[in-house]
Design an enzyme around this catalytic site. Structure first.
Site, PDB file in Angstrom:
ATOM      1  N   HIS A 368       0.940  -1.023   0.008  1.00 39.85           N
ATOM      2  CA  HIS A 368       0.113   0.046   0.066  1.00 39.85           C
ATOM      3  C   HIS A 368       0.894   1.314  -0.092  1.00 39.85           C
ATOM      4  CE1 HIS A 368      -3.081   2.670   1.597  1.00 39.85           C
ATOM      5  NE2 HIS A 368      -3.836   2.010   0.561  1.00 39.85           N
ATOM      6  N   CYS A 369       1.789   1.336   0.769  1.00 42.26           N
ATOM      7  CA  CYS A 369       2.951   2.428   0.863  1.00 42.26           C
ATOM      8  C   CYS A 369       3.389   2.895  -0.565  1.00 42.26           C
ATOM      9  CB  CYS A 369       4.001   2.080   1.643  1.00 42.26           C
ATOM     10  SG  CYS A 369       3.645   1.618   3.146  1.00 42.26           S
ATOM     11  N   MET A 370       3.456   1.697  -1.429  1.00 39.95           N
ATOM     12  CA  MET A 370       4.429   2.070  -2.742  1.00 39.95           C
ATOM     13  C   MET A 370       3.293   2.365  -4.082  1.00 39.95           C
ATOM     14  SD  MET A 370       5.076  -1.754  -4.100  1.00 39.95           S
ATOM     15  CE  MET A 370       5.515  -1.391  -5.672  1.00 39.95           C
TER      16      MET A 370
END
Length: 376
Positions: A368-370
């Site tokens: 999700h962070c990327m």
């Protein structure tokens, strides 16, 4: 709002908020036109363990491209391993559908596009816009100017109006507002229904303070105005090992408008036990914009993941809801199977696909962070 900023690019908006213009952030499970990522290049983000990272990225792009376009920010230098030519060759070797990939030659400081990228909005007519929050690298790192420019590139590439995010602080002054996409999660449903989930640790703590001189009420007001939300929901803290100081996307996530999956830790000696228990208490009492209770589903955490003595933010909650599948980080942990089964029960309209992330999380983020979604 501050005085209107006259510029040759008439699509920059500073005199109205997205909510005032009818825009709201869609939920992640709504149809995407694309996903945005930045190609990994900074070896310092994965010290002594960078070699497998591009291959992990290539596999993630392969999975995403099965259901939507993937926009990739690559390095403009032809000598860089993250140049368009080199990335294209690597993706081709990994059997990626390159017809669904668009490259943008734009340097970045890091790859966490969830946090640095613009947040895409829609109105009831299906028109889109972009909210541009200031990015200051989690109030922790000095090198952030390149990442802070990503929303501008996105808006220009997509030819979308760009709302520059300002908030009114406690002194009644308008101040550029700092926000990362990983610090919020939304239920969708438009201006009258959307709820924003976040943590006090991230947005209210004096540690890694994003917005000095903003009280809770003024932060809530700014989130409502620029995310087009009706209600802000506050959890206590994020998980151990998270250098963002409390991002929600490692902690609790909407899987539909009425259901939240929330991390839980049953080991009383673990650092996550107390904060996850407090979060659970709060979630049990929360209601949506229509004063209805949420369905709360417990999601386990993997056993603590360490590398070189440092605890890493390993969490199954860092999944990404793409068109073709829900990509879920796994860690070769006994709880992998249980977490996948729980999420499979929540998403009946698309498959759950595990992605090995024990190497990726050494960069202090995973799926999700990327990623940053672009709604259809």
């Amino acid at each position: 709002m501050p005085p209107h900023k006259k510029t040759a690019a008439a699509k920059i908006i500073t005199d109205h908020t997205p909510a005032a213009c009818g825009f709201s952030m869609p939920a992640e499970w709504e149809p995407h036109e694309a996903t945005w990522i930045a190609w990994p290049h900074n070896h310092e983000d994965w010290p002594d363990k960078f070699e497998p990272i591009p291959w992990i990225y290539a596999e993630i792009v392969r999975l995403l491209a099965q259901g939507e376009r993937v926009h990739i920010l690559v390095h403009p230098s032809k000598k860089s391993s993250a140049s368009q030519k080199n990335v294209r060759a690597l993706l081709q070797r990994n059997d990626v559908n390159l017809a669904h990939v668009t490259f943008h030659q734009s340097p970045t400081d890091r790859v966490w596009t969830r946090d640095s990228g613009g947040i895409l909005l829609k109105n009831h007519l299906g028109r889109r816009a972009l909210a541009d929050f200031k990015f200051n690298a989690w109030a922790k790192y000095d090198n952030n100017a390149l990442d802070d420019a990503v929303p501008q590139l996105m808006a220009k590439s997509l030819n979308l109006p760009r709302f520059i995010a300002y908030g009114q602080n406690d002194s009644a002054e308008f101040q550029r507002f700092v926000l990362e996409g990983g610090s919020i999660d939304v239920s969708g449903g438009g201006l009258e229904n959307s709820c924003v989930l976040t943590t006090e640790e991230c947005l209210l703590s004096p540690i890694q303070q994003r917005n000095p001189n903003f009280s809770r009420s003024h932060i809530e007001q700014t989130l409502r105005e620029f995310l087009g939300a009706a209600k802000v929901l506050w959890l206590d803290r994020g998980i151990a090992g998270d250098d963002t100081h409390g991002h929600i996307d490692d902690t609790a996530r909407f899987v539909n408008a009425r259901t939240i999956v929330a991390c839980i830790e049953h080991n009383k000696s673990d650092d996550n036990f107390a904060p996850m228990k407090e979060n659970a208490k709060r979630l049990a009492k929360m209601t949506d914009a229509r004063n209805k209770s949420f369905n709360i589903v417990e999601l386990p955490l993997p056993e603590p993941v360490y590398f070189e003595g440092q605890r890493l933010p390993a969490s199954y909650a860092n999944f990404y809801i793409a068109n073709a599948a829900v990509l879920v980080p796994v860690f070769n942990d006994p709880n992998d199977t249980r977490a996948l089964a729980i999420l499979e029960n929540q998403f009946k309209d698309r498959p759950i696909v595990p992605v090995y992330c024990r190497d990726l999380v050494w960069g202090l983020g995973t799926l999700h962070c990327m990623t940053q979604q672009q709604p259809a």
